[in-house]
Design an enzyme around this catalytic site. Structure first.
Site, PDB file in Angstrom:
ATOM      1  N   ARG A 174     -10.236 -11.484   1.724  1.00 39.45           N
ATOM      2  CA  ARG A 174     -11.121 -12.519   1.157  1.00 39.45           C
ATOM      3  C   ARG A 174     -10.487 -13.910   1.240  1.00 39.45           C
ATOM      4  NH1 ARG A 174     -11.243  -9.158  -4.327  1.00 39.45           N
ATOM      5  NH2 ARG A 174     -11.060  -7.558  -2.703  1.00 39.45           N
ATOM      6  N   LYS A 180       0.847  -1.198   0.000  1.00 40.98           N
ATOM      7  CA  LYS A 180       0.000   0.000   0.000  1.00 40.98           C
ATOM      8  C   LYS A 180       0.890   1.258   0.000  1.00 40.98           C
ATOM      9  CE  LYS A 180      -3.730  -1.998   2.818  1.00 40.98           C
ATOM     10  NZ  LYS A 180      -4.889  -1.806   1.949  1.00 40.98           N
TER      11      LYS A 180
END
Length: 486
Positions: free
Chosen positions: A333, A259
């Site tokens: 996920r 990120k």
């Protein structure tokens, strides 16, 4: 200190309309409060305050706060109960004013809804300052009068649940590691005889063949933990439970798909899903809700290292499906895939998972509501009705086959962890990915990325991690338990 509510007058020249507690206090001080208010000029707008000193020996400082219209109820356009929201906001503002005056105790006008008033007080005063030497003065709110003490106590428990989630999310990642998170929840549940907490180590996760979860965890020096909570509040311990599943990434660097450094510190709250579902179970236990709940939280860090997942790697989930990891920052996920597979072991009435899953959810709804993807209209209706009462709203999002094709059209594996059109419908393709690991007919995925933190949007929460939608999950569980009884 004392916080009293006043309604806005229907007419500009009308006298101040007090709550019954306000009226009683005004009589106690021989009408001085009403007289002083009228001297202060125009009527109090919603959430605005006036402070008076020296009116009564028991209450050296009195804060009068505007409640808005007296008969405000459910606002169909806003999808919430406006009256309850007005009370939460007004009480929070009033209590903070008492805190600024450094008065250690405040009595709160129930304003016609003691639960909402208690929530406003306890949520409004909360602030994470564990690690500061200079702390704000602690203020203890209590009910003014005794007529609604049960509702007040319920509101305190609801708000304390959300504050627990806020505490966990706000704490630095070196203070809340996977193990410390699990131990903190275990300690909160220790006093309940009908709760069992299992802190599952990496060896257990390996025997469960949770390859997707382990692939994320292996990049970090912190060992993963699978937290499993069993709350047996139902009349029969064999009754089908409600299963809550929460994403528990205690720090998310993005892994190899790193990120940007700006704002990365906020990723200490990427375990917001685990924080809210675990706090909801702590609250359900405190309320002694008559139903069985199981909580599951896969906990780990997502870090870049020589052992970390690489873009293009293929990993195998618990149900045997292979997953191509095209972006290591779509890691939540992967954890949830294995936890959802495991959740099917419990013959659940419903499976509800919560996760700070996608930036796309924040883009779609901002902080107005949690996005809900579900295969069950029954489940959606219960969540939606609960959110109207709590003011912590939910909004239904699509689970179309259209999105499924975008994650199953994958060159190397059964599914890809990102949609093939990259950013298009990112929250929807993430939900479609999770659906590949669900066979239960009542399942909902709550993407809470947009409601993770609060700047100034929710006036009764200070700036910082929001702990949303803990109260909606509790209210939803309470509705489900009533369903069982009827």
């Amino acid at each position: 200190g004392l916080v009293l509510g006043v309604y806005s007058s229907e007419k500009d020249d009308g006298a101040a309309q007090f709550t019954s507690a306000g009226d009683a206090f005004d009589r106690l001080v021989s009408g001085k409060l009403r007289a002083l208010l009228s001297l202060c000029g125009p009527h109090l707008k919603k959430g605005k305050t006036r402070v008076f000193h020296g009116l009564h020996q028991d209450f050296p400082s009195v804060v009068v706060v505007g409640l808005g219209k007296k008969n405000a109820g459910v606002n169909e356009q806003e999808n919430w109960n406006e009256g309850k929201e007005n009370i939460r906001t007004a009480v929070a503002v009033g209590c903070r004013q008492i805190q600024d005056l450094e008065i250690p105790c405040v009595e709160v006008d129930p304003c016609g809804d003691a639960q909402a008033a208690a929530e406003g007080a306890v949520l409004g005063l909360h602030e994470y300052n564990e690690l500061k030497q200079k702390k704000k003065s602690v203020v203890t709110p209590q009910l003014h009068g005794s007529a609604e003490s049960e509702a007040w106590q319920k509101g305190v428990i609801y708000a304390e649940g959300q504050n627990l989630a806020r505490y966990l999310m706000e704490a630095p990642a070196n203070y809340i590691t996977p193990l410390k998170f699990a131990e903190h929840i275990e300690q909160k549940l220790r006093s309940f005889s009908n709760v069992k907490v299992h802190i599952r180590p990496e060896s257990w996760i390996t025997t469960q063949e949770m390859g997707a979860f382990l692939s994320v965890a292996k990049g970090s020096a912190e060992p993963p933990i699978f937290l499993e909570i069993h709350y047996s509040g139902g009349a029969n311990t064999n009754d089908s439970p409600l299963v809550f599943v929460g994403k528990g990434v205690t720090f998310d660097s993005g892994g190899i798909s790193l990120k940007p450094s700006s704002g990365m510190d906020a990723m200490r709250a990427d375990m917001g899903g685990a924080a809210t579902v675990c706090s909801a179970i702590v609250t359900a236990a405190a309320l002694n809700l008559p139903l069985n709940i199981i909580g599951l939280a896969p906990l780990c860090e997502n870090m870049p290292s020589g052992k970390a997942n690489k873009p293009g790697d293929v990993v195998r989930a618990k149900n045997g499906k292979t997953i191509q990891v095209d972006n290591t920052d779509a890691e939540g996920r992967l954890l949830l895939a294995d936890a959802l597979c495991y959740a099917h072991n419990f013959n659940a009435r419903a499976i509800v998972n919560a996760a700070t899953l996608t930036g796309a959810m924040d883009v779609a709804l901002g902080s107005a509501a949690t996005g809900v993807f579900t295969n069950s209209s029954w489940l959606w209706t219960h969540l939606y009705k609960a959110s109207i009462l709590t003011g912590d709203r939910v909004w239904r999002m699509p689970l179309f086959e259209h999105y499924t094709k975008q994650v199953t059209d994958c060159p190397l594996a059964d599914v890809s962890n990102i949609g093939k059109y990259s950013r298009a419908g990112g929250a929807c393709t993430a939900a479609a990915f999770l659906k590949e690991f669900v066979t239960a007919s009542h399942w909902a995925h709550l993407d809470i990325a947009g409601v993770m933190s609060n700047k100034d949007e929710v006036p009764y929460l200070r700036k910082g991690m929001a702990g949303r939608p803990t109260r909606t999950l509790v209210e939803f569980a309470a509705r489900l338990s009533q369903d069982s009884h009827n």
